[in-house]
Design a protein around this motif. Sequence first.
Motif, short mmCIF file in Angstrom:
data_model
loop_
_atom_site.label_atom_id
_atom_site.label_comp_id
_atom_site.label_asym_id
_atom_site.label_seq_id
_atom_site.Cartn_x
_atom_site.Cartn_y
_atom_site.Cartn_z
N THR B 39 0.72 -1.07 -0.05
CA THR B 39 0.04 0.08 -0.09
C THR B 39 0.92 1.05 0.04
O THR B 39 1.88 1.35 0.82
N LYS B 40 0.49 2.21 -0.98
CA LYS B 40 1.17 3.41 -0.90
C LYS B 40 0.55 4.42 0.06
O LYS B 40 0.97 5.21 0.71
N ALA B 41 -0.76 4.40 -0.28
CA ALA B 41 -1.46 5.33 0.60
C ALA B 41 -2.98 4.82 0.81
O ALA B 41 -3.67 4.33 -0.35
N MET B 42 -3.61 4.96 2.11
CA MET B 42 -5.04 4.63 2.09
C MET B 42 -5.41 5.93 2.76
O MET B 42 -4.90 6.49 3.68
N THR B 43 -6.55 6.53 2.09
CA THR B 43 -7.03 7.64 2.31
C THR B 43 -8.65 8.12 2.37
O THR B 43 -9.25 7.33 1.70
N THR B 44 -8.93 8.67 3.27
CA THR B 44 -10.42 9.12 3.42
C THR B 44 -10.51 10.83 3.34
O THR B 44 -9.70 11.24 4.38
N SER B 45 -11.23 11.34 2.60
CA SER B 45 -11.46 12.83 2.64
C SER B 45 -12.82 12.85 2.99
O SER B 45 -13.89 12.19 2.34
N VAL B 46 -13.08 13.89 3.86
CA VAL B 46 -14.37 14.30 4.60
C VAL B 46 -14.52 15.83 4.06
O VAL B 46 -13.93 16.48 4.74
N GLU B 47 -15.51 16.25 3.37
CA GLU B 47 -15.68 17.34 2.83
C GLU B 47 -16.97 18.00 3.15
O GLU B 47 -18.08 17.17 2.94
N THR B 48 -17.19 19.01 3.96
CA THR B 48 -18.46 19.64 4.30
C THR B 48 -18.24 21.20 3.91
O THR B 48 -17.38 21.87 4.36
N GLY B 49 -19.46 21.58 3.33
CA GLY B 49 -19.39 23.15 3.13
C GLY B 49 -20.47 23.60 2.20
O GLY B 49 -21.41 22.76 1.86
N CYS B 50 -20.44 24.98 2.03
CA CYS B 50 -21.57 25.60 1.03
C CYS B 50 -20.95 26.44 0.19
O CYS B 50 -20.01 27.50 0.59
N GLY B 51 -21.52 26.59 -1.20
CA GLY B 51 -21.21 27.56 -2.21
C GLY B 51 -22.36 28.19 -2.42
O GLY B 51 -23.36 27.95 -2.67
N SER B 64 -17.71 30.85 -0.59
CA SER B 64 -17.95 29.35 -0.02
C SER B 64 -17.28 29.51 1.41
O SER B 64 -16.46 30.14 1.56
N THR B 65 -17.92 28.53 2.21
CA THR B 65 -17.49 28.44 3.61
C THR B 65 -17.33 26.78 3.81
O THR B 65 -18.03 26.10 3.39
N ASN B 66 -16.56 26.43 4.79
CA ASN B 66 -16.32 25.24 5.08
C ASN B 66 -17.18 24.81 6.47
O ASN B 66 -16.96 23.77 6.88
N THR B 67 -17.78 25.72 6.77
CA THR B 67 -18.72 25.75 8.15
C THR B 67 -20.01 25.86 7.87
O THR B 67 -20.54 26.77 7.34
N LEU B 68 -20.66 24.54 8.30
CA LEU B 68 -22.11 24.56 8.12
C LEU B 68 -22.99 25.16 8.80
O LEU B 68 -23.88 24.31 9.68
N THR B 69 -22.85 26.45 9.66
CA THR B 69 -23.52 26.67 10.71
C THR B 69 -24.43 28.24 10.13
O THR B 69 -23.87 28.54 9.10
N ARG B 70 -25.52 28.46 10.67
CA ARG B 70 -26.49 29.33 10.15
C ARG B 70 -25.54 30.90 10.01
O ARG B 70 -25.61 31.55 8.88
N THR B 71 -24.83 31.09 10.95
CA THR B 71 -23.89 32.32 10.95
C THR B 71 -22.93 32.32 9.97
O THR B 71 -22.76 33.32 9.27
N SER B 72 -22.29 31.15 9.71
CA SER B 72 -21.32 31.24 8.50
C SER B 72 -21.98 31.28 7.30
O SER B 72 -21.45 31.94 6.07
N GLN B 75 -22.71 34.77 6.70
CA GLN B 75 -21.52 35.40 6.33
C GLN B 75 -21.16 35.47 4.97
O GLN B 75 -21.04 36.25 3.89
N ALA B 76 -21.36 34.17 4.39
CA ALA B 76 -20.94 33.80 3.04
C ALA B 76 -21.86 34.29 2.02
O ALA B 76 -21.46 35.00 0.95
#
Lengths: 450, 464
Positions: B39-51, B64-72, B75-76
Motif C-alpha cells: 500500500t502506498k496510501a489509504m485515504t479518506t477525505s471528508v468534505e463539508t461546506g456550502c457555495g 464558499s464556507t467550510n462551516t455549516l452553521t447559520r452564521t457562517s 456571512q458567505a
Amino acid sequence: MVDIKGLAEKTVRQAMKLGATHCDVMVADAKYVSAEIEKGSIKAASMLFDPGVAVRVFMQGSQGFSSCTGHDAKAVCRAVELAVSHAKAGTRDPDFRDLPYKSPGGRASGLFEKRLASTSVDEIVSMAIALADKAGDDKRIVGVNASVNVGTGTYALANSNGISLSQRLSSFELGAEAVARSGDKMFSGMDGLWSRRLDRAALGRVGESAKEHALLGLRQVKIPTGDRPVVMDPLAFGFILSSAIGGGVNAESIQRKRSYLTGKLNQVIGSDGLTVIDDPTIEWGPGSYAFDGEGTPARKTLIVDGGLLRSYLYDSYTAGKDCVESTGNSSRGSSLWSFRHVPSISSSNLVVTPGDSTLKEMVRETSKGVYLRVTFDSPNLATGEFSGLMMESFRIDKGELGPSIRQSTIGIGVVDMLSRIDMIGKDPRESFGVRTPAVRVSKARIAGSG
Amino acid sequence: MEDLAEGIIKHAQKLGAEFADLRIENASGTTIVVMDGRTKAMTTSVETGCGIRAFVGGAWGFASTNTLTRTSLRQATEAAVDLAKAAKAKAKLEFEIVHAKPVRRKEVYRCRERAADVAIEDKLAYVLGLDKSMKALDQRISSTSARYDDLEADRVVANSFGTLSRITERWLISACSAWARSEGVAQRGHASLGNVGGYELMRRESAERLGVEAAEQAIRLLDSKPVPAGKFTCILDNKMTGMLAHEAFGHACEADSVLASSSVLEGKMGKRVASEDISLIDDPTIPSTFGYFSLDWEGVGAKRHALIEDGVLVGYMHNLESSSRMGVRPNGSSRAQAFNSPPIIRMSNTYIAGGDWKKEELIEELRHGLLIQGSQYGYVETAKGQFMFKCDEAYQVDRGEVGQRYRDASLSGVILDVLKNVKGLADDFMLADAGYCGKGAQTARTTDGGPHMCVSDMVVGGLA
C-alpha cells in the motif's frame, strides 16, 4: 481565531495515542479571491474560505491519510481515527525509515506579501478590467477573457519527531486570452503571470502579450513534414521541462524504474550549456517555501550541471530508501498548499541558468525553422519520448518570424531535445513552475498538414 | 438542511440579489493506492461546506464556507452579494437570469452495495489483487500501480426560483498502470473502469481484469516503434472516436465558450460542420455511466443534447445564464467539482452515433494509413480551433492489412475540418472510457464513445 500550530501539535498527540508509530499533521487556513472577465466585461468575483486539516499516520511503514474541511474538533478527531485505521489495514513497508527531525535553515524571504492579504475585492476587479482593456486594445480583438487570482494562507505543520512549524504563503496569478478575427481567420493569444507578490506592472505586460500574439496568429500557413530547428519560448519550454525534468527526476519514479532517467546519474542528458536547479528559496518564486510538506528546510538542489544529471528529487521516504538526505521536495500542492493532497514529490521552482542570446537573435540566426510558443503536451516519462501539438507556433524564414502554423506537431526524444540545445536565452521568466529563458533546439521532427 | 438552504436564499434576496443559488454538500471518499505489492496510501477525505452565488444585473458573486452553521452561511451570503455588487458596478454587460421552472426532487443514486459500507480491508484486497495480477502476467513487468477511488456526496441545491433538491451521488473508479522493461526498452500500459453506483461494480469480471489489461498493453508495446510523423488517413477505435467527440467538438459546443467568442462554432448554428453521416450527442441521462446525472448542479433537469444532427450544428450545452442570454431553454449542463467551485457548463457522456460499415470493411478499404487504439489524454483550444489527443497504440495499415505496431502517436486536427473528413462509421458503437475532464480548474466525471471511424488528413506527430 484558531491556534493552528497548537491544533497541529494536539492532533499529532491524538494519533500517537491511538497507536501510530509516526505522524504528521498539516493545518491550513487559506483564502482565495478572484475576478473574471468575459468578453471584456467583468463577469464574476469570488471569495473562498478554505480551512482544513490533513492527518498522515504511519504504522510499521504503512501510511494512512485523512483530511477534513474546517477545524472543528469532532471532524479532526474523526480524521485521526480514519487515518489510524487505514494505516492499520495497510501492508507493512520496511523501506519506510522515519519522518524528518527539527533542523536549522529554511528561512526564505519573499513568501508572503501583506499587501496581497489586504487587497480589496474592488482593487482585484479593477486589476482584471485593466488587464482585459490592455488585451482588447485593437479593433480586431473580438473577445477577451481574463482573470486575476489572489490567494493567502497560513499553514502549520507538526510531526511526531517534534517538528512544529508554520509559514504564510501568498500567490498572485494573472491569465489573459485575447481572441482576434479577420475575415474567416480566427486566432487566440494567451499569457499569464505566476508570483507570490502583487505586480501591477504585469497587467499591461500580460495583456499586451495576449493581444500581440492573437494578432500575430491571424496570418496562417501550413507547413510540410520535416526536420527543423525549433526556437522554444519560455512558455513552451517551461511546460515541457516541468514534466520532463520535474517528473523525470522524481526519486520515487527512479526507484521504481518508471522514469527514462533511471540509472542516468552523472551521465550526459543535455548540452553542456544546460544547467537546471531546483530552488525553493527564490524570493517571490511561485513554488518557494521555507520548509517542504514534511518540514524539511528548503534548499537548492543542482539537478543538471552543464548537461550532466547530478541529482534526483527526494522526500523523506525515498531518501530513507536510498540512504541519502531528503532534498526537501515533499509537496502539499502547488503555490498554496492543500490539506486535501497526500504529500508527494514535486519540484519547487526549476531554474534554467540563462545564456547570452536574445529571442530575436535566436530567430535571426535560424534560416528555416519554427518558433514554438505554446504546447500543453508532456513527454512519456517511461520512454522519454515527446510528441505533442504545437498549439501556438510560427514559421521562421531567413531569420524572420512569419505566419502562425496550423495543425502541426513536434516529435523528439527528451534527451535528444536537451542535448540539441545550441542557444540559450538571457531573459528568463516564470512558466508553469519553471524559471527559464527561451532556448533553440537544433533539430526536431515537425509533422505538418501542408 | 433544506430549511437552512431556503432561509439563506431568502437572505440573499433581501440583500439585493436578483437571483441566488447554493449547494450544501457533505461528501466522503476513499482512495487506495497500491504500488509494487505494497500500500502506498489509504485515504479518506471528508468534505463539508456550502457555495453560494448571487447575481446582480449581469455579474455574479460567489462565496464558499467550510462551516455549516447559520452564521457562517449568512456571512458567505453577504460576501457573495457584496462581490456581485462590486462586479456589477464595473460590468459592461447587462442581462438577467430568465425564470426557470423550479424543481423539487430527491434522488439517491441506486446501488446494490454501498461502497461506504464495504470494509476498507475488502477494498484493499481488491486493489492488492489487481496489483498482483499485473506482476503475475509476465516477468518483464517491472513496476505496478493500482488505484481505487469511491465517493458518496449528499448535495442540497436551492435557488431563488424555488428549486429545492437533494441528491445523493455515488461513484467509483479503478485504474491500473503497469511498466514493462526489456533490453533497455521501457513501456507503460494502463486500464481503467468507472461508473456511478455501488461496490458491485468492482466485483465484476471486467473490474478484476483491469490489471491484466494494463500489463498486456505494456508488454505489447515493448516491440513497438516510434510512429512516423506526417498526414494520414486514420481509423479511430471506439475510445479515440469518443476522445475526438469530446475534444474536437464537445468543448466548442459549450455555450459559455460561444458567448465568450472563444469558440470557432460561434455563428455556425444551423450550418453544416460535419459530413452528413455525423450525429454528435451529449447525454447525461444514460443510466449506469460515469457521466450520469439526472439533475444538474443548478437544479435543472438533465436532458439528452443533440449537438450535431446529420452533419448540421443544432445545439449547444447550456446553463441558466447562457440559456437566458441566448434566448433558449436551459438544458441541464451545469456542473461544479464541489461546493467550493461555481457551476460551469460541462459535458457528460459524449459520443458520435454509429454508422453502417463493418470495422473490418473500414480496414480493408484503407490503402495506406493508421489504425489508432486507446486514448491517453487530449485537449483543445476552442478559439484556435485546434485539438490534440494521444493514443495508446497505433498500427500501420497497408492495403487493408494491419501491420507494424507503433507507440506514442499524437493526433492533431482542426475543429471545423475534422468531421468533414469522416469517410466511414462502423456499426460497433460503444461508450468507452470513464475519465475526468478538466476545465476552469475543475474536474468532472465523463464518458466518451462512438464507433470505429475513418478520418482523412489527420496530422500524426511522431519521432520517425
